[in-house]
Design a protein around this motif. Structure first.
Motif, short mmCIF file in Angstrom:
data_model
loop_
_atom_site.label_atom_id
_atom_site.label_comp_id
_atom_site.label_asym_id
_atom_site.label_seq_id
_atom_site.Cartn_x
_atom_site.Cartn_y
_atom_site.Cartn_z
N PHE A 182 0.82 -1.21 0.00
CA PHE A 182 0.00 0.00 0.00
C PHE A 182 0.86 1.26 0.00
O PHE A 182 0.57 2.23 -0.72
CB PHE A 182 -0.95 0.00 1.20
N ASP A 183 1.93 1.27 0.80
CA ASP A 183 2.80 2.45 0.83
C ASP A 183 3.45 2.70 -0.52
O ASP A 183 3.56 3.84 -0.97
CB ASP A 183 3.88 2.28 1.91
N SER A 184 3.89 1.64 -1.18
CA SER A 184 4.53 1.79 -2.49
C SER A 184 3.56 2.29 -3.54
O SER A 184 3.89 3.19 -4.33
CB SER A 184 5.13 0.44 -2.92
N ALA A 185 2.34 1.75 -3.54
CA ALA A 185 1.34 2.17 -4.52
C ALA A 185 0.93 3.62 -4.30
O ALA A 185 0.80 4.40 -5.25
CB ALA A 185 0.12 1.25 -4.45
N VAL A 186 0.74 4.02 -3.03
CA VAL A 186 0.34 5.40 -2.72
C VAL A 186 1.45 6.37 -3.09
O VAL A 186 1.21 7.41 -3.72
CB VAL A 186 -0.04 5.52 -1.23
N LEU A 187 2.68 6.06 -2.70
CA LEU A 187 3.80 6.96 -2.99
C LEU A 187 4.00 7.14 -4.49
O LEU A 187 4.18 8.27 -4.97
CB LEU A 187 5.07 6.43 -2.34
N CYS A 234 -0.21 8.56 -11.00
CA CYS A 234 -0.83 7.24 -10.98
C CYS A 234 0.25 6.18 -10.85
O CYS A 234 1.43 6.42 -11.12
CB CYS A 234 -1.68 6.98 -12.23
N SER A 235 -0.17 5.01 -10.40
CA SER A 235 0.67 3.82 -10.43
C SER A 235 -0.20 2.67 -10.92
O SER A 235 -1.42 2.82 -11.07
CB SER A 235 1.26 3.53 -9.04
N PHE A 236 0.41 1.53 -11.16
CA PHE A 236 -0.32 0.38 -11.68
C PHE A 236 -0.01 -0.85 -10.83
O PHE A 236 1.10 -1.00 -10.32
CB PHE A 236 0.05 0.11 -13.14
N VAL A 237 -1.01 -1.71 -10.70
CA VAL A 237 -0.85 -2.97 -9.99
C VAL A 237 -0.99 -4.11 -10.99
O VAL A 237 -2.04 -4.25 -11.64
CB VAL A 237 -1.88 -3.10 -8.85
N VAL A 254 3.45 -3.67 -7.71
CA VAL A 254 3.28 -2.27 -8.06
C VAL A 254 4.27 -1.92 -9.18
O VAL A 254 5.47 -2.21 -9.08
CB VAL A 254 3.52 -1.36 -6.85
N ILE A 255 3.76 -1.29 -10.23
CA ILE A 255 4.58 -0.84 -11.35
C ILE A 255 4.40 0.67 -11.49
O ILE A 255 3.27 1.16 -11.53
CB ILE A 255 4.19 -1.55 -12.67
N GLU A 256 5.51 1.40 -11.54
CA GLU A 256 5.42 2.85 -11.63
C GLU A 256 4.92 3.27 -13.01
O GLU A 256 4.96 2.50 -13.98
CB GLU A 256 6.77 3.49 -11.32
#
Length: 414
Positions: A91-96, A103-106, A120-122
């Protein structure tokens, strides 16, 4: 909706990759601004290159307050999926990533043990076509691995019923894996989307970057001026033409200098040029800090201009009202993205294409943006008692946890 194809998505990613990489450099304090100015030579400016972390502070000040708790009314047991995917890091990685790049992608897949995996993919390595109604992708593209030069090694093209893996290694053949979920296994997590920008807006705005660049130039000018401020220029008039040349360094650091009169009884006169004041640079830096603080919802205290009086939690909340509103908005938009991840992950786990409407009762829950101190707990307790006296049962254990962030004891039933 018409399918665009992988080549279109490749070109789309190339178009936006530079903007994303630039914001990641701003966050990492590695971005080099262009040299501007008419007084300081470029060679000297490079020697006094300043580094400032205001953009990183603007992101972290919000990201650190966005703590995801769980999904409420979890009819499909999606909390278990996140518990098996290191939720503290996920969650921290996706939010950051979403706050930095908008945006980020899962990327959702199944492991060898048939458990659902979340990665998580930037935004610099993934893109897609967004369904404006659900916020899910109709098709997606991601670079899963790159070599040391940044060239793709493994790509993935996501369709509703198929995921295609493309390998640039000649020894590996491309793979096509059926997708039973009925939705592409790439889900966007978007910060502040709207009809014009469905992939949202970054926390690192153009205005914020301007104020940081303005402050960095001020620090560079102050650094150069400080050299002259530390060693002010001095002069001597009235020296005889037959006097020996003076060592400039000795004149700057010597505790005592001796000058003698000439044959006519004349003696030299010493003087010092007026040094530039450092006060204007401090005011300039504070002006830049005020502009950046207003842009990001921070205060001057957050940027290093400490006030004399310590603030209580209530005072901090009042001064961070804009930050609180930004946090509530981020919780709504990011929570919708996490719910989409839960929906697609449940479909993949059960090998069944559920309807998105079946997850309407599942709600993402967040911890409070501001932790409660002793005085706030007392105020909440008094208010809860009075409200329950007026309307019995109006304030429950769940309501109190939402307000305070404190989980009830064993005797509370939670």
């Amino acid at each position: 909706m018409k399918k665009q194809g992988i080549n279109y998505l490749r070109n789309k990613l190339v178009t936006y990759k530079n903007r994303v990489d630039m914001r990641y450099k701003q966050y990492a304090m590695k971005h080099t601004d262009k040299d501007v100015g008419i007084t300081i030579p470029s060679e000297m400016r490079r020697q006094y290159r300043s580094v400032l972390g205001w953009c990183a502070k603007g992101v972290d000040s919000l990201a650190d307050r966005l703590v995801f708790r769980e999904f409420e009314n979890d009819d499909f047991e999606v909390n278990e999926i996140f518990e098996m995917n290191n939720p503290d890091m996920f969650f921290d990685s996706a939010v950051l990533s979403a706050l930095i790049a908008s945006c980020s992608f899962v990327y959702i897949s199944k492991g060898e043990d048939d458990l659902v995996r979340l990665q998580v993919i930037e935004a610099s390595n993934a893109t897609g076509i967004v369904n404006p109604i659900t916020g899910l992708l109709t098709e997606g593209y991601a670079v899963l691995d790159r070599d040391e030069n940044g060239a793709p090694i493994v790509e993935a093209y996501f369709e509703p019923d198929l995921t295609t893996y493309i390998y640039f290694d000649k020894d590996k053949e491309d793979e096509k894996i059926p997708n039973p979920s009925g939705t592409p296994l790439l889900v966007p997590i978007v910060h502040r989307p709207d009809a014009v920008r469905p992939f949202g807006r970054s926390r690192i705005t153009r205005s914020g970057m301007y104020y940081q660049r303005y402050a960095k130039r001020t620090l560079e000018r102050a650094d150069v001026t400080a050299e002259f401020y530390s060693f002010p220029q001095k002069y001597v008039t009235g020296l005889s033409t037959e006097a020996e040349p003076m060592d400039s360094w000795k004149a700057a650091v010597s505790a005592m200098l001796q000058f003698t009169e000439d044959d006519k009884g004349n003696s030299p006169k010493l003087g010092q040029f007026t040094t530039a004041s450092m006060a204007p640079f401090t005011e300039q830096l504070k002006t830049a800090a005020a502009g950046f603080a207003g842009e990001t919802g921070l205060t001057l205290d957050d940027l290093g201009f400490v006030s004399d009086n310590p603030s209580s939690v209530e005072a901090i909340k009042a001064s961070h009202e804009n930050l609180r509103l930004a946090g509530r908005k981020a919780q709504r938009s990011l929570g919708s993205g996490f719910l989409n991840v839960a929906y697609v992950a449940a479909c993949l786990r059960d090998n069944y294409p559920y309807l998105r409407s079946q997850f309407a009762n599942t709600k993402p829950k967040w911890e409070p943006l501001f932790e409660a101190d002793a005085s706030l707990l007392s105020l909440i307790g008094d208010g809860a008692i009075k409200l329950n006296q007026a309307i019995p049962g109006y304030i429950s254990i769940d309501n109190l946890r939402d307000l305070t962030g404190i989980k009830g004891g064993d005797n509370s039933g939670k």
